[in-house]
Design an enzyme around this catalytic site. Structure first.
Site, mmCIF file in Angstrom:
data_model
loop_
_atom_site.group_PDB
_atom_site.id
_atom_site.type_symbol
_atom_site.label_atom_id
_atom_site.label_comp_id
_atom_site.label_asym_id
_atom_site.label_seq_id
_atom_site.Cartn_x
_atom_site.Cartn_y
_atom_site.Cartn_z
ATOM 1 N N HIS A 283 0.867 -1.187 0.000
ATOM 2 C CA HIS A 283 0.000 0.000 0.000
ATOM 3 C C HIS A 283 0.902 1.235 0.000
ATOM 4 C CE1 HIS A 283 -3.615 2.190 0.153
ATOM 5 N NE2 HIS A 283 -3.897 2.149 1.449
ATOM 6 N N HIS A 330 -1.198 -1.715 -11.716
ATOM 7 C CA HIS A 330 -2.282 -1.259 -10.840
ATOM 8 C C HIS A 330 -3.440 -2.232 -10.952
ATOM 9 C CE1 HIS A 330 -5.386 1.357 -9.099
ATOM 10 N NE2 HIS A 330 -4.388 2.051 -8.588
#
Length: 348
Positions: A283, A330
């Site tokens: 993250h 992504h």
């Protein structure tokens, strides 16, 4: 009114606006639930449950939506639209102010200039660290990761939670919890740049802290308190913090914050939990790994100017060694991230 006086709850133009909007929004949500509550919205496979809820429609969220091609839309605005419509720090400025984006996220509309000024005053009124705050920070080990320090500092601030006091009083209806929750949220947002900048100064500048400047905006003050006075750096942070202000409700940190707050944990507990998720390498810590990769690439050049051949050679060596290039790929986006385009244009 009595509760407001007893617990020192604040009032501002934004809070008064929310006092009007929240009942309307509650009614709209109830009507939406009545209209579509029984509608089936998707099919869930066992592998999705086992794989982190990927591609599962599982959250009702209005703040922002992530489109595979367009990228993030914050309250319906693309990044270029956000840049065009949100206020700037001064005439001729090009980067949107995070305070303007915050107002947009809260209400669904860009603030007027007076509304923005009122919010800025509300934020700056609570941005200083107390002597007790500084003592707490100075007592923490310098070796700790900055995200660990930030999470702990927000937990320390939790002792002043208005919501916790109001809830413990048992005198406030659930429908009015939002008022003290708002106050805690603003107190947190007011002080988090000061905490973050002070942590930076603790780790990299021998704990020589810089107090906030009341003439500066939220992001400009953050730059100032870290020790960067260049106007370009302040503009950079204004844009950077604006375009990263929201990213749907299902990412690790946002989801964690909502999950913890759903137990009526106050904003300090909830946001601190979110920061702990953000600190993970899959993250927020990925940003740090990108910077480390760039520093290694710089060292690989051995003092030479950036060279496409040297970059290509370094990338091939990295990939052939079984490592990945951090920052590429992504889960949702299938086109260049508009946030990258925004930052590249600024750098150019």
């Amino acid at each position: 009114d009595m509760i407001n006086k007893v617990y020192g709850l604040r009032f501002s133009q934004l809070k008064e606006t929310l006092a009007r909007l929240i009942p309307e929004q509650r009614k709209a949500v109830q009507e939406l639930k009545k209209a579509v509550g029984q509608k089936v919205i998707g099919e869930i496979k066992a592998e999705q449950l086992m794989g982190g809820m990927r591609d599962m429609p599982a959250i009702y969220y209005e703040g922002s939506q992530l489109h595979p091609i367009e990228g993030i839309r914050i309250r319906g605005l693309t990044i270029p639209e956000l840049k065009a419509k949100c206020q700037k720090f001064h005439e001729g400025g090009k980067e949107p102010l995070p305070e303007s984006v915050l107002y947009l996220l809260f209400t669904g509309k860009v603030p007027t200039d007076p509304e923005l000024k009122d919010l800025q005053q509300e934020l700056s009124a609570q941005n200083k660290l107390t002597a007790q705050d500084k003592k707490f920070l100075e007592g923490l080990p310098k070796e700790m990761h900055p995200m660990t320090l930030l999470s702990m500092c927000l937990m320390f601030q939790q002792k002043d939670s208005k919501f916790t006091q109001v809830y413990a009083s048992k005198q406030v209806k659930k429908t009015e919890f939002w008022s003290s929750y708002y106050d805690d949220s603003i107190a947190l947002l007011s002080k988090i740049p000061t905490w973050a900048a002070s942590i930076y100064r603790k780790k990299y500048h021998d704990g020589k802290y810089i107090d906030p400047d009341s003439s500066l905006d939220w992001a400009g003050n953050y730059s100032h308190m870290m020790g960067y006075q260049d106007a370009r750096m302040k503009e950079c942070l204004r844009g950077y913090l604006s375009i990263h202000s929201d990213h749907e409700g299902g990412n690790v940190s946002a989801h964690t914050c909502h999950l913890v707050s759903s137990a009526l944990a106050d904003p300090f507990l909830s946001y601190s939990a979110a920061l702990n998720g953000l600190a993970g390498p899959l993250h927020g810590l990925a940003n740090q790994e990108c910077l480390e990769f760039m520093l290694k690439l710089k060292d690989y050049h051995k003092g030479q100017k950036p060279d496409p051949k040297i970059i290509e050679e370094f990338v091939h060596k990295t990939l052939n060694s079984g490592q990945v290039i951090p920052g590429y790929g992504h889960a949702v986006l299938r086109h260049t991230d508009p946030r990258f385009v925004h930052q590249k244009e600024f750098a150019q």
